[in-house]
Design a protein around this motif. Structure first.
Motif, PDB file in Angstrom:
ATOM      1  N   ALA A 142       0.831  -1.211   0.000  1.00 37.29           N
ATOM      2  CA  ALA A 142       0.000   0.000   0.000  1.00 37.29           C
ATOM      3  C   ALA A 142       0.866   1.262   0.000  1.00 37.29           C
ATOM      4  O   ALA A 142       0.602   2.206  -0.749  1.00 37.29           O
ATOM      5  N   ALA A 143       1.916   1.283   0.843  1.00 33.93           N
ATOM      6  CA  ALA A 143       2.812   2.442   0.883  1.00 33.93           C
ATOM      7  C   ALA A 143       3.553   2.586  -0.443  1.00 33.93           C
ATOM      8  O   ALA A 143       3.787   3.706  -0.925  1.00 33.93           O
ATOM      9  N   LEU A 144       3.905   1.469  -1.048  1.00 32.93           N
ATOM     10  CA  LEU A 144       4.596   1.500  -2.330  1.00 32.93           C
ATOM     11  C   LEU A 144       3.675   2.046  -3.422  1.00 32.93           C
ATOM     12  O   LEU A 144       4.098   2.850  -4.273  1.00 32.93           O
ATOM     13  N   ALA A 145       2.409   1.639  -3.401  1.00 34.54           N
ATOM     14  CA  ALA A 145       1.446   2.143  -4.376  1.00 34.54           C
ATOM     15  C   ALA A 145       1.278   3.654  -4.227  1.00 34.54           C
ATOM     16  O   ALA A 145       1.157   4.375  -5.225  1.00 34.54           O
ATOM     17  N   ASP A 146       1.285   4.142  -2.999  1.00 35.55           N
ATOM     18  CA  ASP A 146       1.163   5.582  -2.762  1.00 35.55           C
ATOM     19  C   ASP A 146       2.371   6.327  -3.338  1.00 35.55           C
ATOM     20  O   ASP A 146       2.239   7.399  -3.926  1.00 35.55           O
ATOM     21  N   ALA A 147       3.557   5.733  -3.180  1.00 29.19           N
ATOM     22  CA  ALA A 147       4.770   6.357  -3.723  1.00 29.19           C
ATOM     23  C   ALA A 147       4.736   6.372  -5.248  1.00 29.19           C
ATOM     24  O   ALA A 147       5.170   7.339  -5.878  1.00 29.19           O
ATOM     25  N   VAL A 148       4.223   5.302  -5.850  1.00 27.99           N
ATOM     26  CA  VAL A 148       4.098   5.252  -7.306  1.00 27.99           C
ATOM     27  C   VAL A 148       3.146   6.349  -7.785  1.00 27.99           C
ATOM     28  O   VAL A 148       3.435   7.076  -8.740  1.00 27.99           O
ATOM     29  N   TRP A 149       2.006   6.465  -7.101  1.00 34.12           N
ATOM     30  CA  TRP A 149       0.985   7.419  -7.530  1.00 34.12           C
ATOM     31  C   TRP A 149       1.467   8.865  -7.389  1.00 34.12           C
ATOM     32  O   TRP A 149       1.216   9.707  -8.247  1.00 34.12           O
ATOM     33  N   ASN A 150       2.159   9.152  -6.291  1.00 39.66           N
ATOM     34  CA  ASN A 150       2.597  10.520  -6.020  1.00 39.66           C
ATOM     35  C   ASN A 150       4.006  10.823  -6.510  1.00 39.66           C
ATOM     36  O   ASN A 150       4.530  11.902  -6.238  1.00 39.66           O
ATOM     37  N   GLN A 151       4.614   9.866  -7.211  1.00 46.31           N
ATOM     38  CA  GLN A 151       5.950  10.041  -7.783  1.00 46.31           C
ATOM     39  C   GLN A 151       6.964  10.482  -6.730  1.00 46.31           C
ATOM     40  O   GLN A 151       7.639  11.501  -6.852  1.00 46.31           O
ATOM     41  N   ARG A 152       7.055   9.654  -5.670  1.00 53.89           N
ATOM     42  CA  ARG A 152       8.010   9.892  -4.596  1.00 53.89           C
ATOM     43  C   ARG A 152       9.138   8.870  -4.687  1.00 53.89           C
ATOM     44  O   ARG A 152       8.903   7.666  -4.819  1.00 53.89           O
ATOM     45  N   ARG A 153      10.365   9.357  -4.609  1.00 53.44           N
ATOM     46  CA  ARG A 153      11.525   8.464  -4.629  1.00 53.44           C
ATOM     47  C   ARG A 153      11.528   7.611  -3.361  1.00 53.44           C
ATOM     48  O   ARG A 153      11.154   8.073  -2.279  1.00 53.44           O
ATOM     49  N   ILE A 154      11.924   6.362  -3.499  1.00 50.60           N
ATOM     50  CA  ILE A 154      11.929   5.445  -2.360  1.00 50.60           C
ATOM     51  C   ILE A 154      13.336   4.902  -2.133  1.00 50.60           C
ATOM     52  O   ILE A 154      14.167   4.855  -3.056  1.00 50.60           O
ATOM     53  N   HIS A 155      13.580   4.483  -0.900  1.00 44.72           N
ATOM     54  CA  HIS A 155      14.826   3.816  -0.529  1.00 44.72           C
ATOM     55  C   HIS A 155      14.448   2.445   0.039  1.00 44.72           C
ATOM     56  O   HIS A 155      13.623   2.355   0.955  1.00 44.72           O
ATOM     57  N   VAL A 156      15.034   1.395  -0.524  1.00 42.24           N
ATOM     58  CA  VAL A 156      14.655   0.045  -0.129  1.00 42.24           C
ATOM     59  C   VAL A 156      15.884  -0.774   0.261  1.00 42.24           C
ATOM     60  O   VAL A 156      16.998  -0.514  -0.215  1.00 42.24           O
ATOM     61  N   ARG A 157      15.641  -1.712   1.140  1.00 45.63           N
ATOM     62  CA  ARG A 157      16.599  -2.796   1.380  1.00 45.63           C
ATOM     63  C   ARG A 157      15.982  -4.030   0.753  1.00 45.63           C
ATOM     64  O   ARG A 157      14.851  -4.403   1.082  1.00 45.63           O
ATOM     65  N   TYR A 158      16.724  -4.661  -0.164  1.00 46.17           N
ATOM     66  CA  TYR A 158      16.149  -5.671  -1.041  1.00 46.17           C
ATOM     67  C   TYR A 158      16.936  -6.972  -0.948  1.00 46.17           C
ATOM     68  O   TYR A 158      18.169  -6.969  -0.896  1.00 46.17           O
ATOM     69  N   ARG A 159      16.216  -8.081  -0.903  1.00 50.09           N
ATOM     70  CA  ARG A 159      16.864  -9.405  -0.883  1.00 50.09           C
ATOM     71  C   ARG A 159      16.844  -9.994  -2.291  1.00 50.09           C
ATOM     72  O   ARG A 159      15.805 -10.058  -2.937  1.00 50.09           O
ATOM     73  N   ARG A 160      18.030 -10.413  -2.758  1.00 50.74           N
ATOM     74  CA  ARG A 160      18.142 -10.977  -4.103  1.00 50.74           C
ATOM     75  C   ARG A 160      18.905 -12.292  -4.049  1.00 50.74           C
ATOM     76  O   ARG A 160      19.396 -12.703  -2.994  1.00 50.74           O
ATOM     77  N   TRP A 161      19.027 -12.966  -5.198  1.00 47.90           N
ATOM     78  CA  TRP A 161      19.716 -14.252  -5.244  1.00 47.90           C
ATOM     79  C   TRP A 161      21.237 -14.083  -5.243  1.00 47.90           C
ATOM     80  O   TRP A 161      21.959 -14.869  -4.634  1.00 47.90           O
ATOM     81  N   ALA A 162      21.727 -13.061  -5.946  1.00 48.02           N
ATOM     82  CA  ALA A 162      23.173 -12.894  -6.081  1.00 48.02           C
ATOM     83  C   ALA A 162      23.791 -12.379  -4.788  1.00 48.02           C
ATOM     84  O   ALA A 162      23.117 -11.833  -3.922  1.00 48.02           O
ATOM     85  N   GLU A 163      25.086 -12.577  -4.667  1.00 46.78           N
ATOM     86  CA  GLU A 163      25.827 -12.043  -3.521  1.00 46.78           C
ATOM     87  C   GLU A 163      26.275 -10.616  -3.810  1.00 46.78           C
ATOM     88  O   GLU A 163      26.679 -10.317  -4.935  1.00 46.78           O
ATOM     89  N   PRO A 164      26.229  -9.711  -2.837  1.00 47.85           N
ATOM     90  CA  PRO A 164      25.606  -9.893  -1.543  1.00 47.85           C
ATOM     91  C   PRO A 164      24.081  -9.965  -1.680  1.00 47.85           C
ATOM     92  O   PRO A 164      23.493  -9.264  -2.506  1.00 47.85           O
TER      93      PRO A 164
END
Length: 356
Positions: A142-164
Motif C-alpha cells: 500500500a505504501a509503495l502504491a502511494d509512492a508510485v501514484w505521487n511520484q516519490r523516490r523510495i529507498h529500499v533494502r532488497y533481498r536478491r539471489w546474487a551475492e551480496p
C-alpha cells in the motif's frame, strides 16, 4: 461500426489532447488514410477538430470541446463488471474505493443494463491466481502504491539471489504489476529500468523528493517487452533430450510453457520406440537436475555431459538412500560394485534393451 469508431476518435482527442494521424490509426486499428477520412467526416458533422501540419503537429479539439456522447452500451457495461480484481484492489488499499465505484456505476445504469450487470456477477468470476498458490500480499504494498501514484523516490533494502544477497537501492517507482498473484515493482535505478519482486523488499522508506516520470513511458508495453526477453535471459543452457511418448503428451502439465514450446519446435520424428529427440533450454545444471529427475525414466538427457553426470549422481544418491528395505544402509550383494553414475547408466541401458 464506423459510428463507434468516430466516437472513439473524438473521445481519444478529448482525453489525450493532440494526437497525430499515425497515433490515432494505431489506437483505432485502422489505416492513416481511414483516419483522414474520419477527420473529414467529423468536421463535416460540426465537430470542431482541426489539425496542425509539420513536425510536432497533429489533431485536437478546438477550445476545450467535450462530447456528451459517453453513455455505455450493453456490452461495455457488462465488461466493466468482469474487469475488477477485488483482491488486488484490496492489496493496494483501494478495496472500499472499488466497491463504492461499482455501487455508483450500478446506480447510474438504466434498469435493463443494471439487471444485465447483476447477471454477469452471478455467472462469471475471475480468479487470476495460479493453482497451488496463495495471493502475494506484501505488507509494504500500500505504501509503495502511494509512492508510485505521487511520484516519490523510495529507498529500499532488497533481498536478491546474487551475492551480496541484501542490497540498498534508491529507486524511482514507475509502476506496479500483478503477475500470477505476485506483485512486481518496475522502477528506475541510476537511469536504468529494473524489475523487483515486492515481497523481497525488506525495508521501505518513502522520501519527500519527487522524480520526473519519463514522457511516454508505457508500463504495459514495458512489461510485455520484459516478458518477451525474460526466457532468453533465464534459459541459457541447451540440453538435448529423448522423450517417451507417454511423457510427450503430458509435458504441458509437467513443465513451464517456454520448455514445452521449445520441445514442440525442435522435436524430430519418433524413433523405433516412439521416443522423440528435442532441444530444451534450461537455466543451469544445478536447477535442471531436479526438474528433469522429476520427470522420471521417461526422459533421457543426451547432452551436455555435465548435465548427464549431475542427473546420474543425484539419481545414484537417491538409490543409495533407499537401497535396503530395513533402512540400515546395507546393499544387496554386487549392487554397489560401481559408482552411482555407472549404476544409473547401466539401469537405463537395461531398461531400453529389447525384451527376450
Amino acid at each position: 461500426m464506423r459510428a463507434a469508431r468516430l466516437l472513439s476518435l473524438v473521445l481519444l482527442l478529448q482525453n489525450r489532447g493532440r494526437l497525430t494521424a499515425g497515433e490515432l490509426a494505431e489506437e483505432l486499428g485502422v489505416s492513416v488514410r481511414t483516419v483522414y477520412r474520419d477527420i473529414d467526416a467529423l468536421s463535416g458533422a460540426g465537430i470542431p477538430v482541426y489539425g496542425d501540419a509539420g513536425h510536432g503537429g497533429g489533431y485536437q479539439l478546438l477550445g476545450g470541446y467535450r462530447t456528451r456522447l459517453t453513455g455505455l452500451h450493453a456490452e461495455e457495461a457488462e465488461s466493466l463488471f468482469l474487469a475488477g480484481l477485488p483482491g488486488a484492489a484490496a492489496d493496494l488499499g483501494l478495496g472500499e474505493v472499488l466497491a463504492a465505484a461499482q455501487l455508483k456505476l450500478t446506480a447510474a445504469l438504466p434498469p435493463p443494463l443494471r439487471d444485465r450487470a447483476g447477471r454477469i456477477r452471478e455467472r462469471f468470476h475471475l480468479d487470476a491466481l495460479g493453482w497451488y498458490r496463495e495471493q502475494d500480499s506484501p505488507s509494504a504494498l500500500a505504501a509503495l502504491a502511494d509512492a508510485v501514484w505521487n511520484q516519490r523516490r523510495i529507498h529500499v533494502r532488497y533481498r536478491r539471489w546474487a551475492e551480496p544477497q541484501e542490497v540498498e537501492r534508491a529507486l524511482d517507482p514507475y509502476g506496479l504489476v500483478l503477475k500470477a498473484g505476485v506483485w512486481y515493482l518496475v522502477a528506475a535505478v541510476d537511469g536504468a529500468v529494473r524489475t523487483y519482486r515486492v515481497s523481497s523488499i525488506l525495508r521501505l522508506d518513502v522520501g519527500e523528493d519527487g522524480f520526473e516520470r519519463p514522457d511516454g513511458f508505457d508500463l504495459a508495453a514495458h512489461w510485455q517487452d520484459y516478458l518477451t526477453t525474460y526466457d532468453a535471459r533465464r534459459l541459457r543452457l541447451q540440453a538435448s533430450v529423448r522423450i517417451a511418448p507417454a511423457l510427450l503428451s503430458a509435458l504441458p502439465d509437467r513443465l513451464d510453457a517456454a520448455l514445452v514450446r521449445a520441445v514442440e519446435a525442435s522435436a524430430g520424428p519418433p524413433d523405433a520406440e516412439g521416443w522423440v529427440t528435442a532441444t530444451v533450454p534450461l537455466e543451469s545444471v544445478d536447477l535442471a537436475v531436479p526438474t528433469l529427475l522429476s520427470l522420471g525414466a521417461d526422459i533421457e538427457v543426451l547432452a551436455p555431459e555435465e548435465l548427464r553426470r549431475g542427473i546420474a549422481e543425484a539419481a545414484g544418491a537417491v538409490f543409495d538412500r533407499y537401497r535396503s528395505s530395513d533402512g540400515s544402509g546395507r546393499a544387496e550383494a554386487g549392487v554397489l560394485s560401481s559408482s552411482p553414475a555407472d549404476r544409473v547408466a547401466s539401469s537405463a541401458t537395461a531398461a531400453r534393451a529389447p525384451k527376450p
